[in-house]
Motif scaffolding. Structure first.
Motif, PDB file in Angstrom:
ATOM      1  N   ARG A 277       0.836  -1.209   0.000  1.00  0.00           N
ATOM      2  CA  ARG A 277       0.000   0.000   0.000  1.00  0.00           C
ATOM      3  C   ARG A 277       0.861   1.246   0.000  1.00  0.00           C
ATOM      4  O   ARG A 277       0.530   2.249  -0.656  1.00  0.00           O
ATOM      5  N   LEU A 278       1.985   1.195   0.704  1.00  0.00           N
ATOM      6  CA  LEU A 278       2.908   2.326   0.708  1.00  0.00           C
ATOM      7  C   LEU A 278       3.490   2.543  -0.686  1.00  0.00           C
ATOM      8  O   LEU A 278       3.577   3.682  -1.170  1.00  0.00           O
ATOM      9  N   PHE A 279       3.876   1.462  -1.356  1.00  0.00           N
ATOM     10  CA  PHE A 279       4.385   1.563  -2.728  1.00  0.00           C
ATOM     11  C   PHE A 279       3.352   2.241  -3.641  1.00  0.00           C
ATOM     12  O   PHE A 279       3.687   3.128  -4.428  1.00  0.00           O
ATOM     13  N   MET A 280       2.095   1.815  -3.527  1.00  0.00           N
ATOM     14  CA  MET A 280       1.052   2.364  -4.394  1.00  0.00           C
ATOM     15  C   MET A 280       0.818   3.838  -4.099  1.00  0.00           C
ATOM     16  O   MET A 280       0.580   4.646  -5.007  1.00  0.00           O
ATOM     17  N   SER A 281       0.892   4.193  -2.819  1.00  0.00           N
ATOM     18  CA  SER A 281       0.733   5.593  -2.440  1.00  0.00           C
ATOM     19  C   SER A 281       1.854   6.441  -3.027  1.00  0.00           C
ATOM     20  O   SER A 281       1.616   7.551  -3.531  1.00  0.00           O
ATOM     21  N   GLU A 282       3.084   5.921  -2.984  1.00  0.00           N
ATOM     22  CA  GLU A 282       4.209   6.662  -3.538  1.00  0.00           C
ATOM     23  C   GLU A 282       4.081   6.784  -5.055  1.00  0.00           C
ATOM     24  O   GLU A 282       4.438   7.811  -5.638  1.00  0.00           O
ATOM     25  N   LEU A 283       3.562   5.738  -5.703  1.00  0.00           N
ATOM     26  CA  LEU A 283       3.335   5.808  -7.146  1.00  0.00           C
ATOM     27  C   LEU A 283       2.346   6.911  -7.482  1.00  0.00           C
ATOM     28  O   LEU A 283       2.558   7.693  -8.423  1.00  0.00           O
ATOM     29  N   ASN A 284       1.255   7.000  -6.722  1.00  0.00           N
ATOM     30  CA  ASN A 284       0.295   8.089  -6.924  1.00  0.00           C
ATOM     31  C   ASN A 284       0.962   9.450  -6.760  1.00  0.00           C
ATOM     32  O   ASN A 284       0.679  10.391  -7.508  1.00  0.00           O
ATOM     33  N   GLY A 285       1.855   9.539  -5.763  1.00  0.00           N
ATOM     34  CA  GLY A 285       2.562  10.795  -5.538  1.00  0.00           C
ATOM     35  C   GLY A 285       3.457  11.172  -6.704  1.00  0.00           C
ATOM     36  O   GLY A 285       3.551  12.347  -7.083  1.00  0.00           O
ATOM     37  N   ILE A 286       4.122  10.194  -7.288  1.00  0.00           N
ATOM     38  CA  ILE A 286       4.975  10.460  -8.452  1.00  0.00           C
ATOM     39  C   ILE A 286       4.141  11.009  -9.611  1.00  0.00           C
ATOM     40  O   ILE A 286       4.474  12.016 -10.231  1.00  0.00           O
ATOM     41  N   LEU A 287       3.037  10.343  -9.895  1.00  0.00           N
ATOM     42  CA  LEU A 287       2.203  10.741 -11.036  1.00  0.00           C
ATOM     43  C   LEU A 287       1.623  12.134 -10.829  1.00  0.00           C
ATOM     44  O   LEU A 287       1.502  12.910 -11.787  1.00  0.00           O
ATOM     45  N   GLY A 288       1.280  12.458  -9.582  1.00  0.00           N
ATOM     46  CA  GLY A 288       0.703  13.765  -9.315  1.00  0.00           C
ATOM     47  C   GLY A 288       1.717  14.893  -9.298  1.00  0.00           C
ATOM     48  O   GLY A 288       1.383  16.037  -9.613  1.00  0.00           O
ATOM     49  N   SER A 289       2.956  14.584  -8.936  1.00  0.00           N
ATOM     50  CA  SER A 289       3.972  15.632  -8.769  1.00  0.00           C
ATOM     51  C   SER A 289       4.760  15.917 -10.046  1.00  0.00           C
ATOM     52  O   SER A 289       5.344  16.984 -10.177  1.00  0.00           O
ATOM     53  N   TYR A 290       4.801  14.956 -10.955  1.00  0.00           N
ATOM     54  CA  TYR A 290       5.643  15.093 -12.146  1.00  0.00           C
ATOM     55  C   TYR A 290       4.814  14.868 -13.407  1.00  0.00           C
ATOM     56  O   TYR A 290       4.873  13.807 -14.031  1.00  0.00           O
ATOM     57  N   PRO A 291       4.004  15.859 -13.803  1.00  0.00           N
ATOM     58  CA  PRO A 291       3.096  15.663 -14.933  1.00  0.00           C
ATOM     59  C   PRO A 291       3.792  15.523 -16.278  1.00  0.00           C
ATOM     60  O   PRO A 291       3.134  15.178 -17.257  1.00  0.00           O
ATOM     61  N   HIS A 292       5.097  15.798 -16.354  1.00  0.00           N
ATOM     62  CA  HIS A 292       5.799  15.633 -17.631  1.00  0.00           C
ATOM     63  C   HIS A 292       6.264  14.198 -17.849  1.00  0.00           C
ATOM     64  O   HIS A 292       6.885  13.897 -18.858  1.00  0.00           O
ATOM     65  N   LEU A 293       5.949  13.285 -16.909  1.00  0.00           N
ATOM     66  CA  LEU A 293       6.418  11.911 -17.023  1.00  0.00           C
ATOM     67  C   LEU A 293       5.532  11.086 -17.935  1.00  0.00           C
ATOM     68  O   LEU A 293       4.321  11.287 -18.012  1.00  0.00           O
ATOM     69  N   GLU A 294       6.156  10.116 -18.587  1.00  0.00           N
ATOM     70  CA  GLU A 294       5.451   9.016 -19.219  1.00  0.00           C
ATOM     71  C   GLU A 294       5.877   7.771 -18.459  1.00  0.00           C
ATOM     72  O   GLU A 294       7.048   7.404 -18.463  1.00  0.00           O
ATOM     73  N   CYS A 295       4.942   7.137 -17.761  1.00  0.00           N
ATOM     74  CA  CYS A 295       5.274   6.071 -16.823  1.00  0.00           C
ATOM     75  C   CYS A 295       4.785   4.723 -17.325  1.00  0.00           C
ATOM     76  O   CYS A 295       3.597   4.558 -17.621  1.00  0.00           O
ATOM     77  N   ASP A 296       5.709   3.762 -17.419  1.00  0.00           N
ATOM     78  CA  ASP A 296       5.373   2.370 -17.698  1.00  0.00           C
ATOM     79  C   ASP A 296       5.544   1.579 -16.405  1.00  0.00           C
ATOM     80  O   ASP A 296       6.658   1.459 -15.886  1.00  0.00           O
ATOM     81  N   LEU A 297       4.433   1.061 -15.873  1.00  0.00           N
ATOM     82  CA  LEU A 297       4.448   0.332 -14.612  1.00  0.00           C
ATOM     83  C   LEU A 297       4.504  -1.168 -14.854  1.00  0.00           C
ATOM     84  O   LEU A 297       3.782  -1.709 -15.692  1.00  0.00           O
ATOM     85  N   TYR A 298       5.369  -1.836 -14.068  1.00  0.00           N
ATOM     86  CA  TYR A 298       5.424  -3.291 -14.055  1.00  0.00           C
ATOM     87  C   TYR A 298       5.294  -3.767 -12.611  1.00  0.00           C
ATOM     88  O   TYR A 298       5.886  -3.176 -11.695  1.00  0.00           O
ATOM     89  N   TYR A 299       4.537  -4.843 -12.398  1.00  0.00           N
ATOM     90  CA  TYR A 299       4.584  -5.591 -11.156  1.00  0.00           C
ATOM     91  C   TYR A 299       5.511  -6.789 -11.389  1.00  0.00           C
ATOM     92  O   TYR A 299       5.440  -7.441 -12.437  1.00  0.00           O
ATOM     93  N   VAL A 300       6.369  -7.076 -10.396  1.00  0.00           N
ATOM     94  CA  VAL A 300       7.386  -8.106 -10.620  1.00  0.00           C
ATOM     95  C   VAL A 300       7.569  -8.964  -9.366  1.00  0.00           C
ATOM     96  O   VAL A 300       7.735  -8.428  -8.266  1.00  0.00           O
ATOM     97  N   ASP A 301       7.513 -10.300  -9.537  1.00  0.00           N
ATOM     98  CA  ASP A 301       8.050 -11.219  -8.530  1.00  0.00           C
ATOM     99  C   ASP A 301       9.164 -11.992  -9.244  1.00  0.00           C
ATOM    100  O   ASP A 301      10.231 -11.441  -9.464  1.00  0.00           O
ATOM    101  N   THR A 302       8.953 -13.252  -9.642  1.00  0.00           N
ATOM    102  CA  THR A 302       9.881 -13.886 -10.591  1.00  0.00           C
ATOM    103  C   THR A 302       9.341 -13.762 -12.003  1.00  0.00           C
ATOM    104  O   THR A 302      10.037 -14.081 -12.965  1.00  0.00           O
TER     105      THR A 302
END
Length: 388
Positions: A277-302
């Motif tokens: 949940r903390l990771f997801m909250s930080e991701l929301n913060g990134i998207l809101g603070s840096y509108p010039h970004l193009e973000c490709d998200l991956y979830y990863v285990d193995t």
């Protein structure tokens, strides 16, 4: 402060204890020379606000000498490691528990020094910074940790209950005084380290090097580190005003630019639900603070799940994973799909406990590491910062 006069020779007790500490450990003996000890009959045992160390003289006299040294060293470490200053907006009692776990772990490794009964211990976390222990405590059952009045971190009167024994003991510090106090203890740690090395005490073999490093070299907030990554590109951006680093702001000069962020979130079995949940909250913060970004998200285990193309208006998909941990799939995918003409960086949220690729990637990489995760110096490439 309306204190009754102590009934024992307080100065003599302190002097004897400091002499014993210098004989037992050049490092801690030197550190103790930078502390100021104040007798107080208001508190039952001991307290510190980072400036002064308050001790109840009758309580101090009631202890055997090894425990007198232990309670003095306990308070010295709270002050020297800036635990009252580093509290900030955290919950005070939980912070005090976290600080006690780190400090008491350090004291347990000092020969000839004992803690009075009731000191908190958790050997799993004693090598971590207090910020890390605090975050780990938030994810676990804290009922087994009972904070006694053995010592008190009393930085701000508002943090203390109406009947707390340290309420009103010391006024809050102005920002300038906080900075001076931090500089005072950084100098103390550096001098103590220097003296210890010249007396064959050597490297700090006390299990809490990370905590001392937090004071001597404070970590740049990871969001400020991310901002630095986003402007450190092959072409770089000109006329960048670095006074805005870390404030969650962006500059007009960047509005016409874009940077691609390949962002990986570790969803392996070692990542708890609160951390996720903390990771997801930080991701929301990134998207809101840096509108010039193009973000490709991956979830990863193995395995690799994604990519999900995100911006501030895009719903974030639910996490997938729960298996083992390998960082290889993410970097292999980026290497295969990365357009070398695109300004891009990699950001990986993880505990660091997994398989690394054999060779570093071409793109700059920022590891954002959970409390209690892999030591930052053990990451084989990129830059690593602690998420606390």
């Amino acid at each position: 402060m309306n204190d009754c006069l102590p009934t024992v020779d307080f100065a003599k007790l302190i002097s004897a204890s400091l002499l014993r500490l210098r004989m037992k450990s050049p490092f801690f003996g030197t550190l103790a020379m930078f502390a100021r000890f104040v007798p107080s009959m208001t508190i039952p045992y001991a307290a510190t606000d980072g400036r002064d160390i308050f001790l109840n003289p009758d309580f101090l006299q009631s202890l055997p000498s090894q425990q007198q040294d232990g309670i003095l060293l306990h308070e010295i470490l709270h002050a020297a490691l800036l635990h009252p200053l580093r509290l900030n907006e955290r919950e005070p009692e939980l912070w005090n528990i976290a600080a006690d776990i780190v400090v008491n772990g350090t004291i347990s490794r000092v020969s000839g020094v004992e803690l009075p009964p009731g000191g908190l211990r958790d050997e799993r976390w004693e090598h971590l910074s207090v910020e890390e222990v605090y975050e780990l405590l938030r994810e676990t059952d804290t009922n087994r940790f009972k904070l006694t009045d053995l010592d008190i971190l009393a930085m701000k009167a508002g943090d203390l209950g109406e009947h707390h024994p340290a309420r009103g003991l010391t006024p809050p510090l102005a920002q300038q005084d906080r900075e001076l106090l931090a500089a005072h203890w950084r100098q103390a740690i550096q001098q103590a380290t220097s003296i210890a090395r010249t007396t064959q005490w050597g490297k700090l073999a006390i299990g809490s090097e990370r905590e001392f490093e937090t004071v001597i070299n404070p970590q740049l907030d990871w969001k400020a580190q991310l901002w630095r990554f986003l402007v450190r590109t092959p072409t770089d951006f000109q006329n960048f005003d670095r006074r805005f680093v870390g404030r969650g702001l962006y500059l007009e000069a960047l509005q016409g630019e874009s940077v691609r962020v390949y962002l990986a979130i570790d969803t392996s079995g070692s990542i708890g639900s609160e951390t996720l949940r903390l990771f997801m909250s930080e991701l929301n913060g990134i998207l809101g603070s840096y509108p010039h970004l193009e973000c490709d998200l991956y979830y990863v285990d193995t395995d690799l799940y994604g990519p999900y193309r995100l911006n501030v208006e895009t719903p974030i998909p639910p996490p997938e994973g729960g298996g083992g941990t390998s960082f290889v799939p993410f970097f292999d995918r980026i290497a295969a799909t990365y357009d070398e003409h695109t300004q891009a960086v990699c950001v990986y949220f993880t505990d660091g406990l997994g398989e690394f690729p054999p060779a570093p990637p071409v793109l700059p990489t920022l590891w954002v590491v959970t409390a209690g995760g892999l030591d930052l110096s053990q990451f084989p490439f990129g830059e690593a910062v602690r998420l606390v």
